[in-house]
Design a protein around this motif. Structure first.
Motif, mmCIF file in Angstrom:
data_model
loop_
_atom_site.group_PDB
_atom_site.id
_atom_site.type_symbol
_atom_site.label_atom_id
_atom_site.label_comp_id
_atom_site.label_asym_id
_atom_site.label_seq_id
_atom_site.Cartn_x
_atom_site.Cartn_y
_atom_site.Cartn_z
ATOM 1 N N ASN A 84 -16.270 -1.527 -4.853
ATOM 2 C CA ASN A 84 -16.515 -2.488 -3.769
ATOM 3 C C ASN A 84 -15.809 -3.817 -4.037
ATOM 4 N N THR A 85 -15.868 -4.270 -5.273
ATOM 5 C CA THR A 85 -15.245 -5.554 -5.614
ATOM 6 C C THR A 85 -13.729 -5.445 -5.578
ATOM 7 N N GLY A 98 -8.293 -5.774 -0.591
ATOM 8 C CA GLY A 98 -8.418 -5.272 0.768
ATOM 9 C C GLY A 98 -8.690 -3.782 0.769
ATOM 10 N N ARG A 99 -9.295 -3.311 1.851
ATOM 11 C CA ARG A 99 -9.526 -1.870 2.004
ATOM 12 C C ARG A 99 -8.391 -1.301 2.838
ATOM 13 N N SER A 103 -1.189 -2.454 -8.063
ATOM 14 C CA SER A 103 -2.095 -3.123 -7.134
ATOM 15 C C SER A 103 -2.832 -2.137 -6.238
ATOM 16 N N GLY A 104 -4.029 -2.553 -5.804
ATOM 17 C CA GLY A 104 -4.752 -1.792 -4.794
ATOM 18 C C GLY A 104 -4.252 -2.047 -3.390
ATOM 19 N N ASN A 105 -3.315 -2.972 -3.238
ATOM 20 C CA ASN A 105 -2.697 -3.275 -1.949
ATOM 21 C C ASN A 105 -1.348 -2.563 -1.879
ATOM 22 N N ALA A 112 -14.732 -11.999 -11.115
ATOM 23 C CA ALA A 112 -14.112 -13.313 -11.323
ATOM 24 C C ALA A 112 -12.827 -13.435 -10.522
ATOM 25 N N LEU A 113 -12.007 -12.392 -10.534
ATOM 26 C CA LEU A 113 -10.756 -12.424 -9.768
ATOM 27 C C LEU A 113 -11.032 -12.537 -8.273
ATOM 28 N N ALA A 114 -12.045 -11.823 -7.795
ATOM 29 C CA ALA A 114 -12.401 -11.895 -6.377
ATOM 30 C C ALA A 114 -12.920 -13.278 -6.010
#
Length: 309
Positions: free
Chosen positions: A13-14, A20-21, A69-71, A120-122
Protein backbone atom coordinates in the motif's frame (compact mmCIF):
# COMPACT_ATOMS: atom_id res chain seq x y z
CA UNK A 1 -3.21 -8.78 12.70
CA UNK A 2 -5.65 -9.31 9.84
CA UNK A 3 -4.68 -9.96 6.25
CA UNK A 4 -5.78 -6.43 5.37
CA UNK A 5 -3.35 -4.89 7.84
CA UNK A 6 -0.47 -7.38 7.59
CA UNK A 7 3.00 -5.94 7.17
CA UNK A 8 3.33 -7.07 3.51
CA UNK A 9 -0.01 -5.41 2.67
CA UNK A 10 1.11 -2.23 4.42
CA UNK A 11 4.37 -2.32 2.42
CA UNK A 12 2.55 -2.68 -0.91
CA UNK A 13 0.00 0.00 0.00
CA UNK A 14 2.78 2.43 0.88
CA UNK A 15 4.73 1.62 -2.29
CA UNK A 16 1.59 2.37 -4.30
CA UNK A 17 1.27 5.68 -2.50
CA UNK A 18 4.92 6.44 -3.23
CA UNK A 19 5.07 5.52 -6.92
CA UNK A 20 1.37 5.56 -7.81
CA UNK A 21 -0.89 2.65 -8.65
CA UNK A 22 -0.36 1.54 -12.25
CA UNK A 23 -2.91 -1.07 -13.26
CA UNK A 24 -1.41 -4.33 -14.44
CA UNK A 25 2.15 -3.49 -13.37
CA UNK A 26 4.37 -4.78 -10.60
CA UNK A 27 4.62 -2.52 -7.55
CA UNK A 28 8.41 -2.45 -7.92
CA UNK A 29 10.49 -2.95 -11.06
CA UNK A 30 7.36 -2.10 -12.99
CA UNK A 31 8.85 -1.69 -16.46
CA UNK A 32 10.86 -4.59 -17.79
CA UNK A 33 11.19 -7.15 -20.54
CA UNK A 34 12.09 -10.83 -20.69
CA UNK A 35 14.78 -12.57 -22.70
CA UNK A 36 15.76 -16.12 -23.61
CA UNK A 37 18.98 -17.49 -22.13
CA UNK A 38 21.00 -20.62 -21.42
CA UNK A 39 22.91 -21.24 -18.20
CA UNK A 40 26.00 -23.44 -18.39
CA UNK A 41 27.39 -24.46 -14.99
CA UNK A 42 31.14 -24.61 -14.52
CA UNK A 43 30.90 -27.64 -12.25
CA UNK A 44 32.79 -25.86 -9.46
CA UNK A 45 29.65 -25.69 -7.29
CA UNK A 46 29.03 -29.45 -7.40
CA UNK A 47 31.05 -30.12 -4.23
CA UNK A 48 28.87 -27.64 -2.32
CA UNK A 49 25.32 -28.19 -3.64
CA UNK A 50 23.15 -30.80 -5.31
CA UNK A 51 21.14 -28.11 -7.16
CA UNK A 52 20.67 -29.49 -10.67
CA UNK A 53 21.18 -26.21 -12.55
CA UNK A 54 24.45 -25.44 -10.74
CA UNK A 55 26.14 -28.80 -11.03
CA UNK A 56 24.85 -30.58 -14.13
CA UNK A 57 24.21 -29.98 -17.81
CA UNK A 58 23.22 -26.59 -19.31
CA UNK A 59 19.64 -25.47 -18.66
CA UNK A 60 17.40 -22.96 -20.37
CA UNK A 61 16.47 -19.78 -18.52
CA UNK A 62 14.31 -16.69 -18.83
CA UNK A 63 15.77 -13.35 -17.75
CA UNK A 64 13.77 -10.24 -16.84
CA UNK A 65 15.70 -6.96 -16.95
CA UNK A 66 13.93 -4.03 -15.34
CA UNK A 67 13.97 -0.47 -14.07
CA UNK A 68 13.65 -0.54 -10.28
CA UNK A 69 10.87 2.02 -9.87
CA UNK A 70 7.25 1.11 -9.28
CA UNK A 71 6.37 3.82 -11.82
CA UNK A 72 6.65 2.39 -15.37
CA UNK A 73 7.21 5.91 -16.72
CA UNK A 74 10.42 6.43 -14.71
CA UNK A 75 13.17 7.48 -17.17
CA UNK A 76 16.13 5.18 -17.79
CA UNK A 77 18.23 8.34 -18.09
CA UNK A 78 18.15 8.82 -14.33
CA UNK A 79 20.42 6.86 -11.96
CA UNK A 80 18.63 4.28 -9.89
CA UNK A 81 17.94 0.63 -9.30
CA UNK A 82 18.05 -1.86 -12.14
CA UNK A 83 17.10 -5.51 -11.86
CA UNK A 84 18.04 -8.85 -13.36
CA UNK A 85 15.73 -11.72 -12.40
CA UNK A 86 16.50 -15.21 -13.71
CA UNK A 87 14.11 -18.16 -13.85
CA UNK A 88 16.00 -21.42 -14.47
CA UNK A 89 14.13 -24.33 -16.09
CA UNK A 90 15.17 -27.50 -14.27
CA UNK A 91 15.41 -31.01 -15.76
CA UNK A 92 12.41 -32.25 -13.74
CA UNK A 93 10.14 -29.55 -15.21
CA UNK A 94 10.23 -27.24 -12.20
CA UNK A 95 11.76 -23.77 -11.96
CA UNK A 96 14.00 -21.92 -9.55
CA UNK A 97 14.64 -18.17 -9.38
CA UNK A 98 17.55 -15.85 -8.64
CA UNK A 99 16.89 -12.13 -8.22
CA UNK A 100 19.63 -9.53 -8.57
CA UNK A 101 19.85 -5.73 -8.38
CA UNK A 102 22.64 -3.25 -9.07
CA UNK A 103 23.37 -2.50 -5.42
CA UNK A 104 26.27 -3.85 -3.32
CA UNK A 105 24.06 -4.18 -0.23
CA UNK A 106 20.39 -3.90 0.65
CA UNK A 107 18.77 -0.79 2.09
CA UNK A 108 17.49 -2.43 5.29
CA UNK A 109 17.92 -5.57 7.37
CA UNK A 110 14.36 -6.39 8.47
CA UNK A 111 10.79 -6.23 7.15
CA UNK A 112 9.89 -3.71 9.85
CA UNK A 113 12.72 -1.42 8.72
CA UNK A 114 11.58 -1.72 5.11
CA UNK A 115 8.06 -0.60 6.03
CA UNK A 116 9.50 2.31 8.03
CA UNK A 117 11.69 3.28 5.06
CA UNK A 118 8.93 3.34 2.44
CA UNK A 119 6.73 5.27 4.87
CA UNK A 120 9.51 7.85 5.29
CA UNK A 121 9.95 8.16 1.53
CA UNK A 122 6.19 8.53 1.06
CA UNK A 123 6.02 11.19 3.77
CA UNK A 124 8.79 13.17 2.06
CA UNK A 125 6.90 12.90 -1.22
CA UNK A 126 3.73 14.19 0.43
CA UNK A 127 5.61 17.07 2.06
CA UNK A 128 6.91 18.17 -1.35
CA UNK A 129 9.69 20.24 0.18
CA UNK A 130 12.63 18.28 -1.21
CA UNK A 131 14.50 18.34 2.11
CA UNK A 132 14.02 14.59 2.77
CA UNK A 133 13.57 15.23 6.47
CA UNK A 134 11.74 11.94 7.01
CA UNK A 135 14.42 9.94 5.20
CA UNK A 136 17.10 11.67 7.24
CA UNK A 137 15.22 10.77 10.43
CA UNK A 138 14.99 7.16 9.27
CA UNK A 139 18.73 7.02 8.57
CA UNK A 140 19.45 8.57 11.94
CA UNK A 141 17.48 5.79 13.61
CA UNK A 142 18.87 3.09 11.29
CA UNK A 143 22.54 3.91 10.59
CA UNK A 144 23.19 0.48 9.03
CA UNK A 145 21.15 1.72 6.04
CA UNK A 146 23.47 4.66 5.34
CA UNK A 147 26.08 2.77 3.22
CA UNK A 148 23.41 1.52 0.82
CA UNK A 149 22.04 5.03 0.35
CA UNK A 150 25.57 6.29 -0.22
CA UNK A 151 25.92 3.65 -2.95
CA UNK A 152 22.63 4.80 -4.47
CA UNK A 153 23.95 8.35 -4.54
CA UNK A 154 27.07 7.25 -6.41
CA UNK A 155 25.19 5.36 -9.13
CA UNK A 156 25.56 6.32 -12.75
CA UNK A 157 23.28 5.63 -15.71
CA UNK A 158 24.16 2.25 -17.22
CA UNK A 159 24.99 2.10 -20.91
CA UNK A 160 23.07 -1.17 -21.15
CA UNK A 161 21.42 -3.83 -19.03
CA UNK A 162 24.27 -5.94 -20.45
CA UNK A 163 26.94 -3.67 -18.90
CA UNK A 164 25.57 -3.71 -15.36
CA UNK A 165 26.59 -5.93 -12.46
CA UNK A 166 23.86 -7.39 -10.27
CA UNK A 167 23.94 -8.72 -6.69
CA UNK A 168 21.46 -11.15 -5.18
CA UNK A 169 22.14 -9.44 -1.79
CA UNK A 170 20.58 -12.09 0.45
CA UNK A 171 22.51 -15.05 1.80
CA UNK A 172 21.45 -18.55 0.79
CA UNK A 173 22.65 -21.94 2.01
CA UNK A 174 24.05 -24.59 -0.29
CA UNK A 175 23.64 -28.21 0.82
CA UNK A 176 25.68 -31.01 -0.76
CA UNK A 177 25.06 -34.76 -1.02
CA UNK A 178 26.66 -35.33 2.39
CA UNK A 179 24.47 -32.73 4.05
CA UNK A 180 27.30 -30.23 4.44
CA UNK A 181 26.08 -26.64 4.49
CA UNK A 182 27.75 -23.54 3.06
CA UNK A 183 26.31 -20.01 3.15
CA UNK A 184 26.79 -18.06 -0.09
CA UNK A 185 25.94 -14.79 -1.76
CA UNK A 186 25.60 -14.49 -5.54
CA UNK A 187 26.62 -11.83 -8.02
CA UNK A 188 26.34 -11.57 -11.81
CA UNK A 189 29.36 -10.13 -13.62
CA UNK A 190 28.81 -8.87 -17.21
CA UNK A 191 31.29 -10.16 -19.76
CA UNK A 192 31.35 -6.69 -21.34
CA UNK A 193 32.37 -5.09 -18.06
CA UNK A 194 30.43 -2.41 -16.20
CA UNK A 195 29.89 0.70 -18.33
CA UNK A 196 27.99 3.88 -17.54
CA UNK A 197 27.03 6.76 -19.83
CA UNK A 198 28.62 10.18 -19.68
CA UNK A 199 26.49 13.36 -19.47
CA UNK A 200 26.59 13.99 -23.23
CA UNK A 201 25.60 10.40 -23.97
CA UNK A 202 22.71 10.57 -21.49
CA UNK A 203 21.43 13.73 -23.16
CA UNK A 204 21.27 11.93 -26.52
CA UNK A 205 19.31 8.93 -25.25
CA UNK A 206 15.55 8.51 -25.24
CA UNK A 207 14.03 8.50 -21.76
CA UNK A 208 13.27 4.77 -21.94
CA UNK A 209 16.14 3.33 -23.93
CA UNK A 210 17.45 0.31 -22.04
CA UNK A 211 15.10 -2.41 -23.32
CA UNK A 212 15.44 -1.25 -26.92
CA UNK A 213 19.22 -0.98 -26.56
CA UNK A 214 19.49 -4.56 -25.34
CA UNK A 215 17.19 -5.88 -28.07
CA UNK A 216 19.29 -4.13 -30.72
CA UNK A 217 22.52 -5.37 -29.16
CA UNK A 218 21.27 -8.96 -29.17
CA UNK A 219 20.49 -8.72 -32.88
CA UNK A 220 24.27 -8.60 -33.37
CA UNK A 221 24.98 -11.54 -31.07
CA UNK A 222 24.47 -12.86 -27.54
CA UNK A 223 25.61 -11.23 -24.31
CA UNK A 224 26.72 -13.12 -21.24
CA UNK A 225 27.16 -12.90 -17.49
CA UNK A 226 29.19 -15.09 -15.16
CA UNK A 227 27.60 -16.13 -11.89
CA UNK A 228 29.94 -15.91 -8.91
CA UNK A 229 29.27 -17.16 -5.39
CA UNK A 230 31.08 -15.80 -2.34
CA UNK A 231 31.58 -18.48 0.31
CA UNK A 232 30.87 -17.22 3.81
CA UNK A 233 33.07 -17.78 6.81
CA UNK A 234 31.11 -19.07 9.82
CA UNK A 235 31.62 -15.66 11.41
CA UNK A 236 29.91 -13.80 8.56
CA UNK A 237 26.35 -12.62 9.22
CA UNK A 238 23.73 -14.21 7.00
CA UNK A 239 20.71 -12.46 8.53
CA UNK A 240 21.61 -8.86 7.60
CA UNK A 241 21.70 -7.84 3.92
CA UNK A 242 23.01 -4.37 4.81
CA UNK A 243 26.38 -5.91 5.74
CA UNK A 244 28.92 -6.75 3.01
CA UNK A 245 31.15 -9.72 3.78
CA UNK A 246 34.91 -9.13 3.85
CA UNK A 247 36.53 -8.91 0.43
CA UNK A 248 39.00 -11.71 1.16
CA UNK A 249 36.31 -14.38 1.33
CA UNK A 250 36.78 -17.10 -1.33
CA UNK A 251 34.63 -16.93 -4.43
CA UNK A 252 33.90 -19.48 -7.13
CA UNK A 253 32.65 -19.04 -10.69
CA UNK A 254 29.42 -21.00 -10.76
CA UNK A 255 28.61 -20.76 -14.47
CA UNK A 256 27.80 -18.59 -17.46
CA UNK A 257 24.44 -17.19 -18.54
CA UNK A 258 24.18 -16.49 -22.26
CA UNK A 259 21.30 -14.22 -23.30
CA UNK A 260 20.29 -14.60 -26.95
CA UNK A 261 17.10 -12.64 -27.66
CA UNK A 262 13.63 -11.59 -26.58
CA UNK A 263 11.05 -14.16 -25.50
CA UNK A 264 8.32 -14.81 -28.02
CA UNK A 265 5.51 -14.00 -25.56
CA UNK A 266 6.24 -10.93 -23.43
CA UNK A 267 2.67 -10.86 -22.09
CA UNK A 268 3.01 -14.36 -20.68
CA UNK A 269 6.30 -13.62 -18.97
CA UNK A 270 5.14 -10.21 -17.75
CA UNK A 271 2.51 -12.06 -15.73
CA UNK A 272 5.01 -14.36 -14.01
CA UNK A 273 6.50 -13.97 -10.52
CA UNK A 274 10.27 -14.12 -10.04
CA UNK A 275 10.58 -15.04 -6.37
CA UNK A 276 13.80 -15.35 -4.29
CA UNK A 277 12.16 -18.01 -2.12
CA UNK A 278 11.45 -20.25 -5.13
CA UNK A 279 14.35 -22.62 -4.51
CA UNK A 280 15.28 -26.17 -5.44
CA UNK A 281 16.84 -29.07 -3.46
CA UNK A 282 20.44 -28.22 -2.67
CA UNK A 283 19.67 -24.55 -1.94
CA UNK A 284 17.90 -23.26 1.17
CA UNK A 285 16.97 -19.92 2.65
CA UNK A 286 19.27 -18.49 5.28
CA UNK A 287 18.11 -16.65 8.39
CA UNK A 288 17.75 -13.41 6.38
CA UNK A 289 14.08 -12.41 6.93
CA UNK A 290 13.74 -10.28 3.79
CA UNK A 291 13.16 -12.99 1.15
CA UNK A 292 10.02 -14.05 3.03
CA UNK A 293 8.77 -10.46 3.02
CA UNK A 294 9.46 -10.24 -0.70
CA UNK A 295 7.54 -13.48 -1.28
CA UNK A 296 4.51 -12.17 0.62
CA UNK A 297 4.63 -8.69 -0.96
CA UNK A 298 5.00 -10.17 -4.46
CA UNK A 299 1.87 -12.25 -3.82
CA UNK A 300 -0.09 -9.13 -2.87
CA UNK A 301 1.22 -7.30 -5.93
CA UNK A 302 0.48 -10.27 -8.20
CA UNK A 303 -3.09 -10.55 -6.95
CA UNK A 304 -3.72 -6.87 -7.57
CA UNK A 305 -2.13 -6.63 -11.01
CA UNK A 306 -3.80 -9.79 -12.30
CA UNK A 307 -7.14 -8.28 -11.25
CA UNK A 308 -6.44 -5.14 -13.24
CA UNK A 309 -5.48 -3.01 -10.25
Amino acid sequence: MTAETSLPVQVVNTMEHLDGRHAGYRRAHARGACFVATFTPSGDAAKYTTAAHLAGAPVSATVRFSNGSGNPAMPDTQPGGRGMAVKFALPDGSFTDLIGVNLPRFLVATPEQFLALVRALAADKDAGTGDKVNLQAFLGANPSSIPAFQALGEMGVPASFATTGYQALHAFVWVNADGDRQAVRYRWVPSLGEQNLGPDEIAREEEQFLIGELTSRLADGPVSFTLHATLADPSDPTHDATVVWPSDRPSIEVGTLTVTGEVSDQDHWAAQIFDPTNLTPGIELSDDPLPQLRNAAYSVSYDRRTHGE
